[in-house]
Design an enzyme around this catalytic site. Structure first.
Site, PDB file in Angstrom:
ATOM      1  CD  GLU A  35     -14.138 -56.987  41.993  1.00 38.55           C
ATOM      2  OE1 GLU A  35     -13.589 -57.860  42.679  1.00 38.55           O
ATOM      3  OE2 GLU A  35     -15.385 -56.806  41.980  1.00 38.55           O
ATOM      4  CE  LYS A  67     -13.402 -58.494  46.776  1.00 38.03           C
ATOM      5  NZ  LYS A  67     -14.022 -59.076  45.557  1.00 38.03           N
ATOM      6  CB  CYS A  97     -16.619 -56.597  45.153  1.00 34.51           C
ATOM      7  SG  CYS A  97     -17.888 -57.683  44.473  1.00 34.51           S
TER       8      CYS A  97
END
Length: 324
Positions: free
Chosen positions: A45, A132, A166
């Site tokens: 990430e 995201k 994540c």
């Protein structure tokens, strides 16, 4: 279709803040992975720009008008990747030459906002982006929210490739959308692959009947301070970073996982080039018992609607004026 793919995860320390320097490092690392015959290589990430650890580790970073937080945000805005960013040309050239797929997280700028974006670089094609959907907790101070337009899967010659970032791995509908799209290999991008993050990654592999590259990153306070010096050494930013604990703040833990949840290869907390050969026939064998998008689904009971329209926040009429 080939039944074997060589996958790699590069677990390394990012070059925080200084994205141009990070790209140069990235090209070298991708070259190393290509040299061992990797077909796909994953990084964690926000590897380009580094994870904004001050949001978690620096007391007071969320205080309104904190000068250090403002300074770091301004640096990331200046450094962040933009659409058709020319700095990415050397990486794209290597990808084209080597015929390799490269998944890497980065800070992306869209107008005046930052997004946590996972880029998939593809031979002779523009990168595929995934933004995201929900920045987690303190991350909402720095990143905007992605939309359904970037829930995509790339169709490689040997199968689909997608990614989530994540805590998206705890969003059941996001997982369902990606399983429906059909992934042979999924990149699970994390800052570090902590114990529960490893559980989520293995669960994703088992549930989706796909291989998972759970990619983590290494980062120390010293890395952040060194990166800051590369972009000018702002004193307010430096004062904030010095309040972080000294020593390691991200600890790697990357792993490559089979469709039955088995860990094929795992890294510790040191730099590593993790490599595994993926037997794609394992996907079909696993689907015998579990296909959450098919024979193990109940479309008569459950139905998921996915809005894949880009949400830019404005519309422009044909005459160039905003509609009334």
């Amino acid at each position: 279709m080939s039944k074997s793919v060589k996958a790699a995860i590069v677990q390394a320390a990012a070059v925080p803040l200084a994205i141009g320097h990070g790209i140069a490092q990235l090209v070298e690392m991708v070259g190393d992975a290509a040299d061992v015959g990797a077909d796909i290589v994953a990084f964690g990430e926000t590897f380009l720009g580094g994870y904004p650890l001050w949001l978690d580790e620096a007391p007071g970073a969320a205080i309104w008008e904190h000068k250090g937080t403002q300074a770091l945000h301004s640096i990331l805005l200046d450094q962040a990747l933009r659409q058709n960013d020319p700095r990415l040309a050397p990486l794209q050239a290597l990808v084209d030459q080597a015929g390799i797929l490269v998944s890497v997280g980065a800070h992306e700028r869209v107008r005046g906002s930052l997004f946590n974006t996972q880029y998939l670089f593809r031979p002779n094609q523009p990168p595929m982006l995934h933004r995201k959907l929900v920045p987690t907790h303190g991350e909402r101070l720095i990143w905007g929210r992605g939309d359904g337009a970037t829930l995509g899967v790339h169709e490689a010659a040997w199968g689909g490739v997608g990614s989530l970032i994540c805590w998206e791995h705890w969003m059941p509908f996001a997982r369902a959308a990606m399983h429906h799209a059909g992934e042979a290999v999924h990149v699970a991008a994390w800052p570090s692959v902590r114990e529960m993050y490893g559980v989520a990654s293995r669960h994703y592999a088992f549930e989706g009947r796909c291989f998972v590259l759970a990619a983590g990153t290494l980062q120390h306070r010293a890395d952040l301070l060194a990166g800051l010096e590369l972009v000018g050494g702002d004193s307010d930013a430096r004062d904030l970073l010095l309040t972080l604990p000294d020593g390691p703040l991200q600890s790697g833990g990357s792993m490559i996982i089979a469709p039955d949840g088995t860990v094929l290869a795992a890294a510790d907390n040191e730099p590593d080039l993790l490599v595994a050969d993926l037997d794609l026939s394992a996907i079909g064998r696993g689907l015998t018992a579990l296909d959450t998008d098919g024979h193990y689904a109940r479309p008569d009971v459950f139905e998921l609607h996915i809005d894949r329209r880009p949400r830019d926040g404005f519309a422009v009429a044909a005459n160039g004026l905003k509609p009334a």
